[in-house]
Design an enzyme around this catalytic site. Structure first.
Site, PDB file in Angstrom:
ATOM      1  N   GLU A  82       0.767  -1.148   0.042  1.00  0.00           N
ATOM      2  CA  GLU A  82      -0.048   0.110  -0.004  1.00  0.00           C
ATOM      3  C   GLU A  82       0.715   1.367   0.141  1.00  0.00           C
ATOM      4  O   GLU A  82       2.168   1.215   0.388  1.00  0.00           O
ATOM      5  CB  GLU A  82      -1.033   0.196   1.290  1.00  0.00           C
ATOM      6  CG  GLU A  82      -2.096  -1.226   0.968  1.00  0.00           C
ATOM      7  CD  GLU A  82      -3.047  -1.221   2.136  1.00  0.00           C
ATOM      8  OE1 GLU A  82      -2.787  -0.469   2.924  1.00  0.00           O
ATOM      9  OE2 GLU A  82      -3.974  -1.854   1.885  1.00  0.00           O
ATOM     10  N   GLU A  93      -1.938  -9.792  -6.355  1.00  0.00           N
ATOM     11  CA  GLU A  93      -1.858 -10.613  -7.528  1.00  0.00           C
ATOM     12  C   GLU A  93      -0.923 -10.196  -8.449  1.00  0.00           C
ATOM     13  O   GLU A  93      -0.231 -10.585  -9.243  1.00  0.00           O
ATOM     14  CB  GLU A  93      -3.368 -10.738  -8.296  1.00  0.00           C
ATOM     15  CG  GLU A  93      -4.378 -11.424  -7.336  1.00  0.00           C
ATOM     16  CD  GLU A  93      -4.853 -10.640  -6.267  1.00  0.00           C
ATOM     17  OE1 GLU A  93      -4.340  -9.487  -5.762  1.00  0.00           O
ATOM     18  OE2 GLU A  93      -6.095 -11.123  -5.763  1.00  0.00           O
ATOM     19  N   CYS A 130      -9.918  -9.000  -7.494  1.00  0.00           N
ATOM     20  CA  CYS A 130     -10.629  -7.519  -7.858  1.00  0.00           C
ATOM     21  C   CYS A 130     -10.713  -7.791  -9.285  1.00  0.00           C
ATOM     22  O   CYS A 130      -9.729  -8.201  -9.912  1.00  0.00           O
ATOM     23  CB  CYS A 130      -9.910  -6.317  -7.305  1.00  0.00           C
ATOM     24  SG  CYS A 130      -8.425  -5.724  -8.208  1.00  0.00           S
TER      25      CYS A 130
HETATM   26  N1  THU Z   1      -6.196  -6.368  -2.715  1.00  0.00           N
HETATM   27  C1  THU Z   1      -5.222  -7.029  -3.315  1.00  0.00           C
HETATM   28  O1  THU Z   1      -4.233  -7.275  -2.785  1.00  0.00           O
HETATM   29  N2  THU Z   1      -5.902  -7.842  -4.133  1.00  0.00           N
HETATM   30  C2  THU Z   1      -7.281  -7.841  -4.578  1.00  0.00           C
HETATM   31  O2  THU Z   1      -7.695  -8.518  -5.467  1.00  0.00           O
HETATM   32  C3  THU Z   1      -8.009  -6.996  -3.799  1.00  0.00           C
HETATM   33  C4  THU Z   1      -7.560  -6.002  -2.856  1.00  0.00           C
HETATM   34  C5  THU Z   1      -5.575  -5.282  -1.656  1.00  0.00           C
HETATM   35  C6  THU Z   1      -5.490  -3.782  -1.984  1.00  0.00           C
HETATM   36  C7  THU Z   1      -5.313  -3.047  -0.669  1.00  0.00           C
HETATM   37  O3  THU Z   1      -4.075  -3.062  -0.150  1.00  0.00           O
HETATM   38  C8  THU Z   1      -6.094  -3.996   0.076  1.00  0.00           C
HETATM   39  O4  THU Z   1      -6.206  -5.346  -0.655  1.00  0.00           O
HETATM   40  C9  THU Z   1      -7.531  -3.548   0.476  1.00  0.00           C
HETATM   41  O5  THU Z   1      -8.171  -3.178  -0.365  1.00  0.00           O
END
Ligand code: THU
Length: 183
Positions: A82, A93, A130
């Protein structure tokens, strides 16, 4: 008579043109009991769980990790990273896919295992990638001309397996829709 049959044909044509065809498709996926995972799958799972420690997620407190099994048997993993400017953050991913293609260029991807964790522990429900990551995985499938199995955790002690990112992203947009060939 001729007049009537012409009217009938016109009516049929009108009906054909205006009959909305309802279609449907089915998404198939497997549910495997955790204790029945093959050794290679269990290893991929363990690597994903271990990779949760690589997550840098002080803003969401939501850890995501992804392990990737390559055709040469190598396993690469990544976790979400992040940034204080939230939208700049990287999903697990994407991190794992970039690591795999950087460390093992040209090697096909067989499978990926995605796990998530919050303050209460590993999340035992189906948390799927996502939309952006689904698009990313589809790109890798198109690149290698072979689908990638996607493993996710389910509730209780089951694992969900999709055969392809396209099962998670029906009607996916990919390079076939672009005029550029030989990519
Ligand atoms: N996140 C992922 O790493 N992969 C996904 O497919 C969905 C969301 C992460 C992004 C962010 O750091 C945290 O999950 C919350 O959204």
């Amino acid at each position: 008579m001729a007049h009537h049959s012409r009217q009938l044909i016109l009516l049929l044509l009108f009906k054909l043109q205006n009959s909305n065809m309802e279609k449907e498709f089915t998404i198939r996926y497997k549910l495997i009991q955790e204790q029945h995972l093959a050794a290679v799958e269990q290893n991929l799972y363990d690597e994903a769980v271990a990779a949760l420690e690589k997550s840098y997620s002080p803003y969401s407190n939501f850890k995501v990790a992804c392990s990737i099994l390559l055709e040469n048997g190598a396993v690469v993993s990544g976790a979400n990273q992040e940034v204080a400017s939230y939208p700049v953050s990287l999903c697990a991913e994407g991190v794992a896919l970039s690591a795999a293609s950087s460390l093992h260029p040209g090697k096909g991807i067989q499978a990926m295992f995605i796990v998530t964790k919050n303050s209460t522990g590993i999340i035992r429900e189906t948390v799927a990638p996502c939309g952006v990551c689904r698009q990313r995985i589809v790109e890798y499938e198109t690149r290698q001309g072979k689908s990638i199995s996607i493993y996710l955790l389910a509730n209780t002690s089951n694992v969900v397996v999709f055969n392809s990112a396209k099962d998670l992203l029906p009607f996916a947009f990919d390079s076939h829709h672009l005029p550029i060939k030989n990519v």
